[in-house]
Design a protein around this motif. Structure first.
Motif, PDB file in Angstrom:
ATOM      1  N   ARG A 309       0.824  -1.211   0.000  1.00  0.00           N
ATOM      2  CA  ARG A 309       0.000   0.000   0.000  1.00  0.00           C
ATOM      3  C   ARG A 309       0.861   1.265   0.000  1.00  0.00           C
ATOM      4  NH1 ARG A 309      -3.119   0.336   4.762  1.00  0.00           N
ATOM      5  NH2 ARG A 309      -4.292   2.010   3.767  1.00  0.00           N
ATOM      6  N   PHE A 347      -8.608  -2.814  -5.463  1.00  0.00           N
ATOM      7  CA  PHE A 347      -8.317  -2.361  -4.108  1.00  0.00           C
ATOM      8  C   PHE A 347      -7.351  -3.333  -3.419  1.00  0.00           C
ATOM      9  CE2 PHE A 347     -12.549  -0.655  -5.001  1.00  0.00           C
ATOM     10  CZ  PHE A 347     -12.389   0.683  -4.655  1.00  0.00           C
ATOM     11  N   HIS A 349      -6.703  -4.294   0.489  1.00  0.00           N
ATOM     12  CA  HIS A 349      -7.264  -4.145   1.834  1.00  0.00           C
ATOM     13  C   HIS A 349      -6.243  -4.641   2.870  1.00  0.00           C
ATOM     14  CE1 HIS A 349     -11.429  -3.735   0.166  1.00  0.00           C
ATOM     15  NE2 HIS A 349     -10.896  -4.481  -0.798  1.00  0.00           N
ATOM     16  N   ASP A 350      -6.053  -3.876   3.929  1.00  0.00           N
ATOM     17  CA  ASP A 350      -5.199  -4.309   5.035  1.00  0.00           C
ATOM     18  C   ASP A 350      -5.930  -4.035   6.350  1.00  0.00           C
ATOM     19  OD1 ASP A 350      -3.184  -5.131   6.659  1.00  0.00           O
ATOM     20  OD2 ASP A 350      -1.728  -3.599   6.067  1.00  0.00           O
ATOM     21  N   ILE A 360      -7.547   0.823   3.407  1.00  0.00           N
ATOM     22  CA  ILE A 360      -7.800   0.351   2.049  1.00  0.00           C
ATOM     23  C   ILE A 360      -7.143   1.315   1.075  1.00  0.00           C
ATOM     24  CG2 ILE A 360      -9.575  -0.208   0.329  1.00  0.00           C
ATOM     25  CD1 ILE A 360     -11.521  -0.648   2.636  1.00  0.00           C
ATOM     26  N   SER A 361      -6.488   0.786   0.067  1.00  0.00           N
ATOM     27  CA  SER A 361      -5.885   1.611  -0.980  1.00  0.00           C
ATOM     28  C   SER A 361      -6.488   1.249  -2.325  1.00  0.00           C
ATOM     29  CB  SER A 361      -4.364   1.404  -1.022  1.00  0.00           C
ATOM     30  OG  SER A 361      -3.758   1.857   0.167  1.00  0.00           O
ATOM     31  N   GLU A 362      -6.768   2.255  -3.112  1.00  0.00           N
ATOM     32  CA  GLU A 362      -7.301   2.025  -4.453  1.00  0.00           C
ATOM     33  C   GLU A 362      -6.162   1.749  -5.417  1.00  0.00           C
ATOM     34  OE1 GLU A 362     -10.327   4.085  -7.734  1.00  0.00           O
ATOM     35  OE2 GLU A 362      -9.852   5.109  -5.828  1.00  0.00           O
ATOM     36  N   ASP A 370      -9.367  -8.033  -6.310  1.00  0.00           N
ATOM     37  CA  ASP A 370      -9.152  -7.323  -5.051  1.00  0.00           C
ATOM     38  C   ASP A 370      -8.279  -8.201  -4.162  1.00  0.00           C
ATOM     39  OD1 ASP A 370     -10.910  -4.893  -5.228  1.00  0.00           O
ATOM     40  OD2 ASP A 370     -12.426  -6.448  -5.563  1.00  0.00           O
ATOM     41  N   THR A 372      -6.744  -8.874  -0.160  1.00  0.00           N
ATOM     42  CA  THR A 372      -6.799  -8.627   1.277  1.00  0.00           C
ATOM     43  C   THR A 372      -5.558  -9.227   1.917  1.00  0.00           C
ATOM     44  OG1 THR A 372      -9.219  -8.695   1.302  1.00  0.00           O
ATOM     45  CG2 THR A 372      -8.091  -8.990   3.410  1.00  0.00           C
TER      46      THR A 372
END
Length: 496
Positions: A309, A347, A349-350, A360-362, A370, A372
């Protein structure tokens, strides 16, 4: 600290006056010399700090340099060969990997306090290797003369004292100041540590060695230690780097080759993924540094990273996302590996803060996936087939080291079949390719296929075998060691 063990002949440790003095290379070369002489030998590094890692035969994670040294011995890499691996994720903190598995995130102070306990794991791994092999060749880390790191040391003299093994010290003369480095390093050691040092090796010398003789005689007279040899500067020698990104002597830049650009991230991991491309005769390879814009090219590859991220944000802040999108509009190809692959999706997700603050980063939104991040890391050595449009399926090999779980509709159309699972996503327009596989370019057939996908003619792609280059370089290094080092003295150190 753990008490010293009773010494058994068989272990030799190589320490250096500085980082990049030649420890990894010298140990790799000695491993190959021993292997060529029919001697059973294994490599060992008590503690390594590096973002270049490899997956072991027992499903662990170790430094890339120890995997290369295992290869030099004719062995499969094993987690016992590097029981402690530190993977930095900030300037002051790192993921601590013990016996091949992630243990915890620690800052420098917390790890310093943990060292006495981790020494027990280090010595246990070393003993297991000593039980299996005639000799163990140990690589130190950094310099043994770092005053601020000497307390609770487990990487250099702390290990040598606990294991009661002899030490040789190597220094790089190409950097200058070699006699000051060697003399000063020895002077900063304790009396027992000085006694443990059995000789010096000077690395990367250019020119007539006879002109160095007065300095060698002075060093031996002042220290009472022999110079075991002077290794010449081996032009064009390329072996897997431990951590620092370096530009190969073989880098080429002209209009006749496939142009590949890889941006350097703040936490780039496993940059050795790109060694086959840097050495390929038909590839014009460029590492791109912060502040530079991506030039016209055929293929951009976003590499793996320890901090997906934050490096995604780094890419965007540096204007590289804009450059990537322009590159695609002009018909170029884009590839992402591991963390770079995750960035190509919608995305990242962390939720648990695995790599930093939760959030969350785009991503780039170029693939319908996506990711995670989860605490349990995926560690796998894999092989299978790669099937790219317009080409016959080819063999692919590699390894996975990632904390992310990726889902999405594009996963329904994989291009890599690994038997137990699928990998590899190719966008509908054929321009964007993502994979979790590190080492994907090392197998000649897979490398050829990806270069053909990127635009290189089939006749030009199939001209290079990286495995053979690595083998040839190890043999060349071993030949130099046999020629320029006193192997009789070195062998005596591990048999007496």
């Amino acid at each position: 600290m753990t008490e010293s063990v009773t010494r058994r002949p068989g272990t030799l440790m190589v320490q250096g006056t500085t980082s990049d003095a030649g420890k990894s290379v010298l140990v790799a070369g000695l491993c190959r010399v021993f292997q060529q002489r029919g001697i059973s030998v294994a490599p060992f590094k008590p503690q390594n700090m590096a973002l270049n890692s490899a997956v072991t035969v027992d499903g662990g994670e170790i430094g890339r340099a120890q995997a290369l040294q295992a290869f030099a011995c004719g062995l499969e890499p094993h987690s016992d060969m590097n029981p402690v691996l530190l993977k930095p994720n900030t300037d002051t903190g790192a993921q601590v990997i013990v016996n091949g598995k992630a243990l915890a995130e620690m800052d420098a102070r917390a790890y310093h306090e943990y060292k006495p306990k981790v020494l027990e794991s280090i010595l246990a791994a070393w003993r297991r290797l000593e039980d299996q092999y005639q000799h163990v060749l140990v690589e130190g880390a950094g310099s043994p003369a770092e005053i601020n790191l000497r307390e609770n040391d487990v990487a250099n003299m702390g290990f040598a004292e606990a294991a009661d093994c002899p030490v040789i010290i190597v220094s790089d003369i190409d950097r200058g100041g070699v006699f000051a480095h060697l003399y000063g390093t020895l002077a900063l050691l304790s009396p027992s540590e000085q006694e443990r040092v059995k000789g010096f090796v000077i690395n990367r010398f250019r020119g007539d060695v006879s002109l160095l003789e007065p300095g060698l005689c002075w060093l031996e007279e002042k220290t009472g230690k022999p110079v075991l040899g002077v290794l010449p500067y081996l032009h064009g020698l390329h072996l897997d780097a431990e951590d620092a990104i370096t530009v190969s002597d073989a880098d080429k830049h002209d209009g006749q080759r496939l142009k590949i650009v890889v941006p350097v991230l703040t936490r780039t991991s496993n940059h050795t993924d790109f060694d086959p491309l840097q050495l390929h005769p038909n590839v014009d390879f460029t590492w791109l540094r912060k502040g530079q814009r991506i030039p016209p090219c055929d293929l951009i590859i976003i590499p793996g990273t320890k901090s997906t991220r934050s490096d995604l944000e780094f890419l965007q802040d540096n204007g590289w996302e804009e450059d990537v999108l322009r590159h695609l509009r002009l018909g170029g190809k884009l590839m992402g590996i591991c963390g770079g692959y995750q960035m190509l999706g919608r995305f990242v997700h962390d939720p648990e803060g695995i790599e930093g603050k939760p959030g969350i980063s785009e991503g780039f939104g170029l693939l319908d996936i996506d990711t995670t991040l989860e605490r349990e890391k995926q560690l796998r050595r894999v092989s299978g087939t790669l099937s790219l449009p317009g080409q016959e399926p080819v063999t692919v090999t590699g390894y996975e080291i990632h904390a992310g779980v990726t889902k999405g509709d594009d996963l329904d159309y994989p291009v890599i079949d690994l038997g137990s699972h699928k990998d590899g996503v190719l966008s509908a327009d054929g321009q964007v390719f993502g994979t979790y596989l590190h080492g994907v370019f090392e197998h000649a057939d897979a490398c050829h296929a990806i270069l053909r996908w990127a635009g290189l003619a089939a006749s030009e792609a199939a001209t290079f075998n990286f495995d053979q280059v690595r083998e040839d370089n190890l043999n060349r290094l071993a030949d130099a060691i046999e020629t320029y080092l006193d192997m009789n003295q070195i062998l005596a150190l591990v048999t007496e």
